[in-house]
Design a protein around this motif. Structure first.
Motif, PDB file in Angstrom:
ATOM      1  N   GLN A  79      63.551-148.867 -14.284  1.00 52.83           N
ATOM      2  CA  GLN A  79      62.253-148.800 -14.958  1.00 52.83           C
ATOM      3  C   GLN A  79      61.115-148.602 -13.958  1.00 52.83           C
ATOM      4  O   GLN A  79      60.090-148.016 -14.292  1.00 52.83           O
ATOM      5  CB  GLN A  79      62.025-150.052 -15.800  1.00 52.83           C
ATOM      6  CG  GLN A  79      62.939-150.138 -17.005  1.00 52.83           C
ATOM      7  CD  GLN A  79      62.760-148.962 -17.939  1.00 52.83           C
ATOM      8  OE1 GLN A  79      61.656-148.560 -18.270  1.00 52.83           O
ATOM      9  NE2 GLN A  79      63.874-148.388 -18.361  1.00 52.83           N
ATOM     10  N   ALA A  80      61.310-149.083 -12.737  1.00 54.67           N
ATOM     11  CA  ALA A  80      60.322-148.889 -11.677  1.00 54.67           C
ATOM     12  C   ALA A  80      61.040-148.849 -10.337  1.00 54.67           C
ATOM     13  O   ALA A  80      62.069-149.499 -10.160  1.00 54.67           O
ATOM     14  CB  ALA A  80      59.289-150.008 -11.687  1.00 54.67           C
ATOM     15  N   VAL A  81      60.474-148.074  -9.422  1.00 53.18           N
ATOM     16  CA  VAL A  81      60.999-147.997  -8.059  1.00 53.18           C
ATOM     17  C   VAL A  81      59.802-148.089  -7.109  1.00 53.18           C
ATOM     18  O   VAL A  81      58.837-147.335  -7.240  1.00 53.18           O
ATOM     19  CB  VAL A  81      61.778-146.688  -7.806  1.00 53.18           C
ATOM     20  CG1 VAL A  81      62.205-146.589  -6.351  1.00 53.18           C
ATOM     21  CG2 VAL A  81      62.974-146.576  -8.734  1.00 53.18           C
ATOM     22  N   ALA A  82      59.885-149.043  -6.181  1.00 52.88           N
ATOM     23  CA  ALA A  82      58.838-149.200  -5.177  1.00 52.88           C
ATOM     24  C   ALA A  82      59.385-148.735  -3.837  1.00 52.88           C
ATOM     25  O   ALA A  82      60.487-149.101  -3.438  1.00 52.88           O
ATOM     26  CB  ALA A  82      58.408-150.659  -5.095  1.00 52.88           C
ATOM     27  N   HIS A  83      58.603-147.904  -3.175  1.00 50.35           N
ATOM     28  CA  HIS A  83      58.966-147.390  -1.849  1.00 50.35           C
ATOM     29  C   HIS A  83      57.713-147.444  -0.998  1.00 50.35           C
ATOM     30  O   HIS A  83      56.720-146.762  -1.299  1.00 50.35           O
ATOM     31  CB  HIS A  83      59.493-145.957  -1.961  1.00 50.35           C
ATOM     32  CG  HIS A  83      59.831-145.352  -0.645  1.00 50.35           C
ATOM     33  ND1 HIS A  83      59.057-144.382  -0.060  1.00 50.35           N
ATOM     34  CD2 HIS A  83      60.853-145.583   0.207  1.00 50.35           C
ATOM     35  CE1 HIS A  83      59.586-144.031   1.097  1.00 50.35           C
ATOM     36  NE2 HIS A  83      60.673-144.746   1.280  1.00 50.35           N
ATOM     37  N   GLY A  84      57.745-148.260   0.022  1.00 50.06           N
ATOM     38  CA  GLY A  84      56.557-148.403   0.854  1.00 50.06           C
ATOM     39  C   GLY A  84      55.401-148.938   0.028  1.00 50.06           C
ATOM     40  O   GLY A  84      55.526-149.946  -0.653  1.00 50.06           O
ATOM     41  N   SER A  85      54.303-148.236   0.043  1.00 50.11           N
ATOM     42  CA  SER A  85      53.120-148.682  -0.688  1.00 50.11           C
ATOM     43  C   SER A  85      52.947-147.967  -2.020  1.00 50.11           C
ATOM     44  O   SER A  85      51.857-147.994  -2.598  1.00 50.11           O
ATOM     45  CB  SER A  85      51.875-148.493   0.179  1.00 50.11           C
ATOM     46  OG  SER A  85      51.718-147.117   0.487  1.00 50.11           O
ATOM     47  N   THR A  86      54.010-147.326  -2.519  1.00 49.82           N
ATOM     48  CA  THR A  86      53.928-146.581  -3.771  1.00 49.82           C
ATOM     49  C   THR A  86      54.948-147.098  -4.776  1.00 49.82           C
ATOM     50  O   THR A  86      56.080-147.400  -4.419  1.00 49.82           O
ATOM     51  CB  THR A  86      54.153-145.071  -3.517  1.00 49.82           C
ATOM     52  OG1 THR A  86      53.259-144.637  -2.488  1.00 49.82           O
ATOM     53  CG2 THR A  86      53.887-144.251  -4.764  1.00 49.82           C
ATOM     54  N   VAL A  87      54.518-147.187  -6.034  1.00 48.89           N
ATOM     55  CA  VAL A  87      55.383-147.627  -7.127  1.00 48.89           C
ATOM     56  C   VAL A  87      55.439-146.515  -8.169  1.00 48.89           C
ATOM     57  O   VAL A  87      54.404-145.996  -8.592  1.00 48.89           O
ATOM     58  CB  VAL A  87      54.847-148.922  -7.781  1.00 48.89           C
ATOM     59  CG1 VAL A  87      55.729-149.343  -8.948  1.00 48.89           C
ATOM     60  CG2 VAL A  87      54.732-150.027  -6.752  1.00 48.89           C
ATOM     61  N   TYR A  88      56.647-146.165  -8.563  1.00 48.36           N
ATOM     62  CA  TYR A  88      56.881-145.123  -9.556  1.00 48.36           C
ATOM     63  C   TYR A  88      57.471-145.764 -10.803  1.00 48.36           C
ATOM     64  O   TYR A  88      58.512-146.419 -10.714  1.00 48.36           O
ATOM     65  CB  TYR A  88      57.870-144.087  -9.022  1.00 48.36           C
ATOM     66  CG  TYR A  88      57.449-143.480  -7.704  1.00 48.36           C
ATOM     67  CD1 TYR A  88      56.717-142.300  -7.666  1.00 48.36           C
ATOM     68  CD2 TYR A  88      57.778-144.094  -6.491  1.00 48.36           C
ATOM     69  CE1 TYR A  88      56.326-141.747  -6.456  1.00 48.36           C
ATOM     70  CE2 TYR A  88      57.390-143.544  -5.280  1.00 48.36           C
ATOM     71  CZ  TYR A  88      56.661-142.374  -5.270  1.00 48.36           C
ATOM     72  OH  TYR A  88      56.275-141.828  -4.067  1.00 48.36           O
ATOM     73  N   LEU A  89      56.828-145.594 -11.938  1.00 49.65           N
ATOM     74  CA  LEU A  89      57.378-146.113 -13.189  1.00 49.65           C
ATOM     75  C   LEU A  89      58.032-144.984 -13.964  1.00 49.65           C
ATOM     76  O   LEU A  89      57.482-143.867 -14.046  1.00 49.65           O
ATOM     77  CB  LEU A  89      56.281-146.731 -14.057  1.00 49.65           C
ATOM     78  CG  LEU A  89      56.069-148.237 -13.909  1.00 49.65           C
ATOM     79  CD1 LEU A  89      55.687-148.594 -12.496  1.00 49.65           C
ATOM     80  CD2 LEU A  89      55.055-148.725 -14.906  1.00 49.65           C
TER      81      LEU A  89
END
Length: 116
Positions: free
Chosen positions: A14-24
């Motif tokens: 449902q969400a993926v966080a990579h570094g300082s960015t979050v993708y929903l």
């Protein structure tokens, strides 16, 4: 950099966080049957709030929103929920398009990218 997956399933997270960015992932209403576009949008925005919090961020940090409407004629109905929810002074870049969604019960889908 580490990757954190939130509410991971066999097909998608449902969400993926990579570094300082979050993708929903695109969010749809949990119980869409018989709900108006405004009601579905309000429910989706609550889900977005919850997922962003789980990723350590919030709606003031949304960079981009992509909104899919089953019928573009419902644009004002969607905005009736969006406008009071979006953080004043922190409005994201946004695209709204008409698209055929997975089932006719879904009238709105929203995907966002946010900073942490």
């Amino acid at each position: 950099m580490s990757i954190t997956r939130i509410e991971m399933g066999p097909r998608m997270s449902q969400a993926v966080a990579h570094g300082s960015t979050v993708y929903l992932a695109g969010q749809v209403a949990d119980d869409p049957k018989g709900k108006t576009v405004t009601e579905q949008t309000a429910q989706i925005l609550g889900q977005i709030d919850r997922l962003l919090a789980a990723a350590g961020t919030d709606k003031t940090k949304i960079l981009m929103a992509t909104i899919y409407l089953a019928d573009i004629a419902t644009f004002a109905e969607m905005n009736a929920a969006w406008e009071p929810w979006v953080a004043a002074g922190n409005t994201p870049a946004r695209a709204t398009v008409e698209a055929k969604l997975v089932t006719p019960d879904y009238r709105v889908e929203i995907a966002v990218i946010a900073a942490r």
